[in-house]
Design a protein around this motif. Structure first.
Motif, PDB file in Angstrom:
ATOM      1  N   THR A  99     -20.599  58.312  38.878  1.00 11.87           N
ATOM      2  CA  THR A  99     -19.452  58.822  39.636  1.00 11.87           C
ATOM      3  C   THR A  99     -19.457  60.342  39.685  1.00 11.87           C
ATOM      4  O   THR A  99     -19.247  60.941  40.746  1.00 11.87           O
ATOM      5  CB  THR A  99     -18.130  58.328  39.006  1.00 11.87           C
ATOM      6  N   GLY A 144     -17.217  70.467  41.029  1.00 11.52           N
ATOM      7  CA  GLY A 144     -17.531  69.148  40.493  1.00 11.52           C
ATOM      8  C   GLY A 144     -17.409  69.035  38.989  1.00 11.52           C
ATOM      9  O   GLY A 144     -17.507  67.940  38.435  1.00 11.52           O
ATOM     10  N   ALA A 165     -11.823  59.475  43.042  1.00 12.25           N
ATOM     11  CA  ALA A 165     -12.659  58.559  42.258  1.00 12.25           C
ATOM     12  C   ALA A 165     -12.130  58.386  40.836  1.00 12.25           C
ATOM     13  O   ALA A 165     -12.025  57.258  40.335  1.00 12.25           O
ATOM     14  CB  ALA A 165     -14.100  59.065  42.232  1.00 12.25           C
ATOM     15  N   TRP A 213     -15.001  62.903  32.044  1.00 15.81           N
ATOM     16  CA  TRP A 213     -15.576  63.665  33.165  1.00 15.81           C
ATOM     17  C   TRP A 213     -16.188  64.968  32.654  1.00 15.81           C
ATOM     18  O   TRP A 213     -17.317  65.313  32.995  1.00 15.81           O
ATOM     19  CB  TRP A 213     -14.511  63.951  34.213  1.00 15.81           C
ATOM     20  N   CYS A 265     -19.952  62.603  43.015  1.00 15.56           N
ATOM     21  CA  CYS A 265     -18.888  63.513  43.466  1.00 15.56           C
ATOM     22  C   CYS A 265     -19.399  64.944  43.613  1.00 15.56           C
ATOM     23  O   CYS A 265     -18.946  65.675  44.505  1.00 15.56           O
ATOM     24  CB  CYS A 265     -17.703  63.455  42.515  1.00 15.56           C
ATOM     25  N   PRO A 292     -12.862  64.567  46.158  1.00 16.10           N
ATOM     26  CA  PRO A 292     -13.519  63.308  45.749  1.00 16.10           C
ATOM     27  C   PRO A 292     -13.400  63.023  44.252  1.00 16.10           C
ATOM     28  O   PRO A 292     -13.288  61.857  43.852  1.00 16.10           O
ATOM     29  CB  PRO A 292     -14.980  63.518  46.174  1.00 16.10           C
ATOM     30  N   ASN A 293     -13.401  64.084  43.425  1.00 14.16           N
ATOM     31  CA  ASN A 293     -13.220  63.881  41.977  1.00 14.16           C
ATOM     32  C   ASN A 293     -11.876  63.220  41.701  1.00 14.16           C
ATOM     33  O   ASN A 293     -11.774  62.267  40.912  1.00 14.16           O
ATOM     34  CB  ASN A 293     -13.243  65.212  41.215  1.00 14.16           C
ATOM     35  N   ALA A 337     -15.656  59.182  48.946  1.00  9.70           N
ATOM     36  CA  ALA A 337     -15.197  58.872  47.588  1.00  9.70           C
ATOM     37  C   ALA A 337     -14.674  57.443  47.501  1.00  9.70           C
ATOM     38  O   ALA A 337     -14.901  56.746  46.499  1.00  9.70           O
ATOM     39  CB  ALA A 337     -14.115  59.856  47.168  1.00  9.70           C
ATOM     40  N   GLY A 362     -19.066  66.560  47.208  1.00  8.60           N
ATOM     41  CA  GLY A 362     -18.409  67.852  47.327  1.00  8.60           C
ATOM     42  C   GLY A 362     -19.274  68.893  47.998  1.00  8.60           C
ATOM     43  O   GLY A 362     -18.781  69.754  48.744  1.00  8.60           O
ATOM     44  N   SER A 406     -21.069  62.551  53.999  1.00  9.77           N
ATOM     45  CA  SER A 406     -19.683  62.960  53.728  1.00  9.77           C
ATOM     46  C   SER A 406     -19.189  64.015  54.712  1.00  9.77           C
ATOM     47  O   SER A 406     -17.988  64.116  54.956  1.00  9.77           O
ATOM     48  CB  SER A 406     -19.550  63.484  52.294  1.00  9.77           C
TER      49      SER A 406
END
Length: 336
Positions: A134, A291, A303, A314, A138, A299-300, A113, A142, A104
């Motif tokens: 996921t 995260g 995604a 989440w 992430c 990315p959170n 992501a 991150g 990344s």
């Protein structure tokens, strides 16, 4: 100082309460950045040049990686299906989290992501397993993306403010980040218990258009440009209220990164006047807690948005994982 405090308050909280600001965050931060630099007296030709140049590398990385991802999506999906047949599923999931975290910093957190979403779409697993996968991925993305200034806006703005070289963050926090990425990958073996199912997560849109890729690249350019103005504009505020705080306190204060964008917080907190231990504590606090909840990191957001993961889903898994990781790193780095 009062003007800067008002701007800081607006930057941190308006995106939560005003939908127009949330949907036009890049333009909003650009305006706030110019306001902060002007009020603090930091606005100069040198700063303007810096704000124009600093976003170029990450913007090009996002654009090129986005195009490659679009062109290679079908071969990527076929490769994923092939690999799933050739290796055990737990090993494949662990490698997915580790590899996406490590690369990344080169392909950017945004593209990592998007690749994650493609992989999730191919996996015929149940929703609970895919949500957990996921979240862990992430966390990994991150963390890994911060190792170079092209990985994500947080690292770009940090390198810009400190005026350091390309590998500075890799040297500063690489020894802490890389083992964490590997650990998050290994955690999938124990925490993700996949059950074959056709009712897993699905992305409504599988292939991005050229227009979307271009718009995303322009937004990243504006975002980093705004953060550059913002970060330098907040220098008097940082010198007054942040510099003297102990690293351990800054580490835990930055748990607010779970609900606020960590790149914005980095722009508001980091200063070249800080020693390396303080910068390390600030960064680790930001990227680990980022995260925990959906708004904490790019990315959170990508995604969760594409896979329709709810905030409750989440948080149910991300909060305990993040808190345990925060506590572990606090003991290892700041106590021992």
């Amino acid at each position: 100082m009062i003007g800067l405090l008002i701007i800081l308050f607006l930057v941190l909280f308006l995106p939560f309460f005003v939908k127009q600001v949330e949907h036009n965050l890049e333009v909003f931060l650009f305006i706030m950045g110019i306001a902060a630099a002007s009020i603090s007296g930091m606005m100069s030709l040198h700063l303007v040049e810096k704000a124009l140049v600093d976003p170029i590398n990450i913007t090009l990385a996002v654009l090129i990686a986005g195009l490659l991802c679009k062109w290679l999506q079908v071969p990527l999906e076929k490769s994923i299906l092939f690999l799933i047949k050739k290796m055990s599923l737990p090993i494949f999931l662990a490698l997915t989290v580790i590899i996406l975290g490590l690369v990344s910093s080169i392909i950017t957190a945004i593209i990592a992501a998007i690749v994650l979403v493609i992989i999730i779409n191919v996996l015929p697993l149940d929703r609970k397993a895919e949500v957990r996968l996921t979240v862990l991925a992430c966390f990994s993305i991150g963390l890994g993306a911060v190792l170079t200034p092209i990985g994500e806006p947080l690292s770009t703005i940090t390198i810009s403010k400190l005026d350091e070289d390309f590998f500075y963050l890799f040297r500063l926090i690489g020894p802490e980040v890389i083992p964490a990425v590997i650990i998050f990958g290994l955690l999938t073996i124990f925490l993700v218990k996949p059950v074959e199912s056709s009712s897993g997560l699905e992305s409504e849109q599988k292939t991005e258009s050229y227009k979307e890729i271009l718009i995303r690249s322009v937004k990243i350019y504006l975002f980093v440009m705004g953060l550059t103005f913002l970060g330098h504009g907040f220098e008097p505020l940082i010198n007054e209220y942040i510099i003297g705080l102990p690293p351990a306190l800054l580490y835990w204060i930055n748990m607010i990164s779970a609900i606020l964008d960590n790149a914005t917080l980095a722009a508001a907190e980091i200063s070249p006047a800080m020693d390396s231990e303080t910068i390390q504590a600030v960064l680790l606090g930001l990227i680990i807690s980022g995260g925990m909840l959906i708004p904490g990191n790019i990315p959170n957001i990508i995604a969760a948005g594409k896979l329709n993961i709810t905030s409750k889903e989440w948080a149910r898994f991300g909060l305990p994982v993040g808190l345990i990781t925060m506590a572990a790193y606090f003991i290892i780095l700041l106590v021992m």
